[in-house]
Structure formats: C-alpha cells, structure tokens
Write an enzyme that holds these catalytic residues in place. Structure first.
Site, PDB file in Angstrom:
ATOM      1  CB  SER A 222      -4.253  -0.130 -11.425  1.00 51.86           C
ATOM      2  OG  SER A 222      -5.168   0.299 -12.390  1.00 51.86           O
TER       3      SER A 222
ATOM      4  CG  HIS B 182      -6.588   4.569  -9.997  1.00 51.90           C
ATOM      5  ND1 HIS B 182      -7.119   3.382  -9.571  1.00 51.90           N
ATOM      6  CD2 HIS B 182      -5.623   4.241 -10.897  1.00 51.90           C
ATOM      7  CE1 HIS B 182      -6.526   2.379 -10.197  1.00 51.90           C
ATOM      8  NE2 HIS B 182      -5.601   2.873 -11.001  1.00 51.90           N
TER       9      HIS B 182
END
Length: 677
Positions: free
Chosen positions: A528, A649
C-alpha cells in the site's frame, strides 16, 4: 501538466477490462508461474507459515447486558468467526463467513451489538471489495431481521438505547453522483428497524466536502450524538454534538465543537455525564481533556491527562464501578506500549498495568454498561496476540483468552531496537529481529512511513519464518508514521515525503554498515503506502537493494487521485491540481522515475483484482516500465507480476494469505541466497 511535458507510455494499462490489458496480465501470469518454479524454499515457507498460523486467534470481548460477543479463529478455519455466550453460559456461532460463502471470498468487516444484546448489526463484503452490506441479526434465533443495507463501507453503527434504531454512515445512491465519484459523498443516516432503508433520513453531512469521512457515536443514555468528519485521511477533523432531548432523531440540531482547525479531536460523552476529549491541540503526542457537554468547545476543555514528552497517548478506558473510579491510558513510547492507571476524578497517575514484555497493546475495551474491568490484547515478536483482563478492584492482571492453538518457536529469536541517523541527521529507530549477532545474513527490510500509522512489534509469521531459516527481519519506524506523534507524521507528508525515503535508505545503509547484511543480500518489502515506499527506494537507489516486493502499491503519483480511494489521500500526498504539489509528486513518483538502461533489482509486484482502495493499474504500469527499462539480466533479476482474483486490499481467507506470504518469502530467499538451515 502545469507547463511541463510528462511521459505516460503505459496509460493503456489503466483499462483493466480492455483486451490488451487482459492479454498483458495473462502473459505476466505465465511468466510468474515459470519463474516461481525456481524458488526452492516456497514450499518450506508455506508449511512453516501454516504451522505458525495454526495458533488461530481470539479477540477481546464485547458485553451487552448479560451477553458476550467475541471473534475466534481455530487452526482449521479460513476466517475468524463471531460467537456469542448466552446468559446460561453456553457458546454459539453467530456469523461464520465460510458458512455464508464456502469459497472463502466473503469477509466479516465489523459488528456492533445493540445495547440490550438482543440484536447484532454486522457488515459483510464479497470478493475483497470492502464495500460492506449491513444486516441486523436476532441474536436469540440467529435470523436476519433487517437489511441488507448496501454502500456502508467503514460505517460505524450507533444504536439508540431502546435498540430500535441506529445511526450509520452510507454513500449516496450511485444515480445521484457522477460515475467517478461513487466512492465519495458519504452521509450520516438514521435507520429505524423494519423501515425501508431507501427511505432512511439523512441526519448529517449534506453540506460537507464529497471526500469527508464520518464517524458517529451515541452516549449510553442516548442523549448526546457525536459526529466527526475529516476530509479523507487528513490529520485534522471537525466535531459536532447534538442534544437529542431537544431535537428530532432524524433532524438533530448540532452544535459545533471544533471546525476548520488544523487539529484532531476524538470526543465522547461517558456514563458519568462528562465529555471526554482526546486531542493533539497544543499537544502533538496527544492529551486527554474533559468538559461539560453543554459547553463542548475547546475554550471549556480542562486537561485531565497531560501530554508526555516521550510517549503518544493512544487510547483510554473508564472503570467507573469502583469507590474511586479509575482511568486506564494506553501509551506508545517509540512504538512500545505501556498502560498507566489514573484516578478518574483528577487524572493523577496511581499505577501501571504490568505487561508480559516489550510489545504492543491493541486497544482497551471496557464494559458498555460500566464496570470495574478492562480487556486488552498484547503481542510481541514471538507472542501471538493474547487477551488480558485488568480488574480494578484488586489491581490484578490475568490472561483472559489465549489463541486456541499452540506452536513451537525458535527461542533464540530476539528483537532489538537500534538507532541511526537519517540524511538530515534526524534519529530514526528500527526493530531488528534475528537469531544471533550480525553476520552478513539475507535480510528483509520493511517500513510504512505514512498516515500516522506506527510500525509496532507484533507476532509476524513471515518474520519468524524468515529468521528461523537464517535471515534477519528489520522494521524501520520512518517519519510519516505515528511512532513519535503528529509532528513525526507531518515531518514525512506532503512536501516532506522525501524524508521518508531518506529514512528508509538510511535504514538500509545502517544494516550494511553494522554487518547485518550486504547489498547483494538485502531485500525490501512494502504494501500500500509501503508499496510506494519501496517503489521510490528502488528507483532512487537501485544499487542498494538486491530484491524488491511491492504489494498493492501506489506508484503513479500524478494520477493516483483518479482511481480507487485516491482523493481521500490528497491531504497526505498533495494534489497535482496544485502546481507546487505537482512538482513534489513528480520528483518522487516511482513510475515517472524509471530510467532506461538502469540495473534495477529483482522485483515482484503483488496485486489484487478486487482492490477498491489502491487500483492495480499502478503495479501494471510500473511493472511494464521496469521490464522495458532495466538492463539487469532477467535470469538473475526478473521483474514479475503476481495477480489474484476475488481478493482485495484487506482481509482474506487465511490460506490465501499463506500462499501469498510463501511466494513472497520464496522469491526473496531465492534472490538473496537464503538456504533454510
């Protein structure tokens, strides 16, 4: 852009559903499968990771009336399962994601029992999207009695005391907003059980910025409704308070507590009727204040627990069922947790909660209806998360719940904190986990450096597996994170972002200079915002690193705002709409720093097709650019792309997490020459 030509040769890879992109992804998948066969330790790591995750997990309890709720995952379960303990002491399963979806692609995102414990609001996402749908369950019968209410991503649930309604956060219907803004335009709504959710009234938010993220909570007596709002992930927020005794539930009359100021405040009205305020106003490491909710503005705040020069105030819990009520405060000192005990009346410290070691405490949980006890989760490098209970009556701390499984861990593994100087002389700290003194071992260096997130010591199965195999695992506490408070965070955001990368390079240099590793044995890993970190590292100092794993990354910093949740992050990174911020972004944007005929490290990009936070286009474009540009030999320094479908995610089935981690460790072991001992 702003008068400057910017090359973007792989713009076509932004279109995920185009035939060209699909063919490119298929070709990359074939290449990855071929090269993966060379990684001799992948199966070893898979087996060890499976052993380590067999400990499972047990979460802290939530009490409502005479019921208890908690999460637990056993060794044979893919996801944590939500349980309840009935008044007679018997335990039952309430929500099992795999029972709902045997494929394992559905996740339980959040849950909130009603005040009387009869109902449960819970949120599920399918295929890793994190686009939660909210349902209400009758706890006694386990039947769904309301919902689903869609578009409730990251929504809090604030029940009214009678358990007949709740406030929640939801996006506007897609038909009311532009196609490219459906992730935004959130509102606070009121839902009455049994009503058609399409008719729910908006209680707050219509006048706020489209990127505002809301929180909401109700005092236990239902009188005080608190709403907080921040523009995306900006490190500042506004707060409003409504007295519901003087207004309609559907149309609360709000008073401004704090608005338009460059500070953060977390407020709640406790059972004693006082409003408590955690704030970094005039205290970048945080302090706790109190006031009367009828006078909630900052000029009325009275300091209860002051800021500490070396610690960050993270959480607190009130133990009010005592002759002399207590306040527990959770602090972080250089990312190491400790918990102090204070008198609630005046904030004076009267003790400290003993902890098993130097590790991390995952928040403080008190009883919803008040009480004399609090729960917290403790973990460190070799200790799986364990739930402890503190009893304020006798000042005793005891284990409340251990993980359901056990595992043997190499007792020679230890973690030490080291200090080093970054490029500008700033002292930065790093955790180094090893099974002995420095001796030039294959090393994985990781970090994050953003969004006020701290890199605290915890039970990381990848780290244990790597160190047991003969490697070193290092975690750098970079500027941009929350390890030293808000000043540390701001020292690594916006125009200061390069400091984060300098801190990371400094960590690598220190590991080499002190003999832990060498350039040909050093791998870096980040996901990320950490993917942006390692993307910048490999393009700024390609000769410093032997291998890079870049997971779910941001890499095209000139177009990040146009994809996923990008517009939420402009307060952290800046926006290309601003000429000065554009120049800052262009200076470090990894995709735009790729240069032809440069020898880049062996690189593995890992992405997830259902990622609705960070679009996989970043990794596709960067992978293509590096493959075309590098002059490193593909046989020894491949550039690979690993993609997964139906995951996003965040949370995923445990087997998928293990497969991903095994591939990552197998690649890094192959690249750095690690051979399991």
């Amino acid at each position: 852009m702003h008068g400057r030509a910017v090359a973007d040769p792989y713009r076509w890879l932004e279109a995920a559903d185009s035939r060209d992109t699909e063919q490119w992804v298929a070709a990359q998948r074939s290449l990855f499968d071929i090269r993966r066969r060379e990684w001799s330790l992948t199966d070893h790591f898979y087996a060890r990771l499976r052993d380590l995750t067999s400990t499972g997990m047990h979460g802290p309890p939530s009490f409502r009336g005479d019921r208890q709720f908690f999460l637990r995952r056993t060794a044979d379960q893919e996801h944590a399962v939500l349980h309840t303990v009935d008044p007679d002491g018997s335990e039952r399963v309430l929500v099992d994601p795999v029972q709902i979806d045997p494929a394992g692609t559905t996740t339980l995102d959040a849950y909130q029992p009603s005040p009387d414990g009869r109902l449960l609001a819970y949120q599920l996402s399918e295929g890793g999207t994190e686009e939660s749908a909210l349902r209400v369950l009758d706890v006694e019968t386990a039947e769904i009695v309301d919902g689903p209410i869609d578009r409730t991503r990251f929504s809090p649930v604030a029940w009214t005391p009678d358990s007949k309604a709740f406030y929640y956060v939801r996006n506007l219907p897609p038909k009311l907003v532009p196609d490219d803004e459906q992730q935004y335009h959130r509102r606070v709504w009121l839902h009455r059980l049994g009503d058609d959710e399409s008719l729910d009234p908006i209680a707050f938010g219509a006048e706020q910025d489209k990127a505002t993220i809301f929180g909401c909570s109700l005092s236990r007596d239902g009188r005080w409704l608190t709403v907080s709002g921040s523009k995306g992930t900006d490190p500042r927020n506004d707060v409003w308070l409504a007295d519901l005794t003087d207004s309609d539930l559907a149309k609360p009359a709000f008073t401004v507590v704090q608005a338009g100021e460059d500070t953060r405040a977390g407020t709640w009205v406790a059972r004693d009727g006082r409003m408590y305020v955690w704030t970094d106003r005039d205290a970048p490491r945080g302090r706790l204040c109190v006031t009367d909710p009828t006078s909630p503005q900052p000029e009325h705040w009275e300091e209860l627990v002051p800021e500490r020069a070396d610690s960050v105030l993270q959480d607190c819990a009130i133990l009010d069922a005592l002759d002399d009520p207590l306040l527990l405060c959770l602090w972080s000192q250089h990312a190491i947790s400790y918990v102090t005990i204070h008198r609630l009346a005046d904030g004076a410290q009267v003790g400290e909660v003993p902890l098993p070691g130097l590790g991390s405490v995952g928040g403080l949980v008190e009883r919803f209806d008040g009480g004399h006890e609090a729960w917290f989760t403790y973990t460190d490098t070799v200790t799986p998360p364990t739930v402890y209970r503190y009893d304020g009556r006798n000042e005793q701390t005891e284990v409340w719940a251990r993980p359901p499984g056990t595992v043997e861990i190499d007792h020679s593994i230890s973690t030490s904190m080291v200090e080093y100087a970054s490029a500008d002389g700033t002292t930065v700290r790093m955790f180094v986990t090893s099974n002995g003194p420095p001796r030039n071992q294959p090393t994985i260096l990781t970090g994050y450096g953003g969004f006020d997130i701290s890199m605290a010591p915890d039970f990381t199965t990848s780290a244990i597996s790597w160190v047991e195999a003969g490697g070193v695992w290092a975690v750098a506490c970079l500027r941009g994170g929350g390890e030293e408070g808000e000043e540390w965070h701001r020292a690594g955001m916006l125009a200061n972002k390069q400091r984060v990368f300098d801190d990371f390079h400094g960590a690598a240099d220190h590991l080499i200079e002190t003999g832990w590793t060498s350039r040909d044995r050093l791998a870096i890993y980040g996901g990320s915002n950490g993917g942006l970190l390692v993307g910048a590292a490999m393009t700024q100092r390609p000769d410093l690193y032997r291998a890079v794993v870049c997971s779910a990354p941001l890499l095209d910093m000139l177009r990040y705002e146009q994809f996923g949740l990008g517009q939420f992050w402009s307060g952290e990174y800046g926006s290309v709409d601003d000429a000065e911020q554009f120049r800052t972004l262009l200076a470090y944007s990894p995709y735009h720093r790729v240069r032809h005929a440069v020898s880049y490290p062996a690189t593995l990009f890992t992405v997830f097709a259902s990622d609705t936070r960070v679009d996989p286009m970043h990794a596709r474009k960067m992978c293509a650019a590096v493959q075309a540009a590098t002059r490193s030999a593909p046989a020894t320094h491949p550039v690979l792309y690993r993609s997964e479908a139906e995951v996003g995610h965040g949370a995923r089935a445990i087997t998928r997490s293990i497969r991903l981690s095994a591939d990552v460790l197998g690649f890094q072991a192959w690249a750095t020459g690690l051979s399991a001992s």
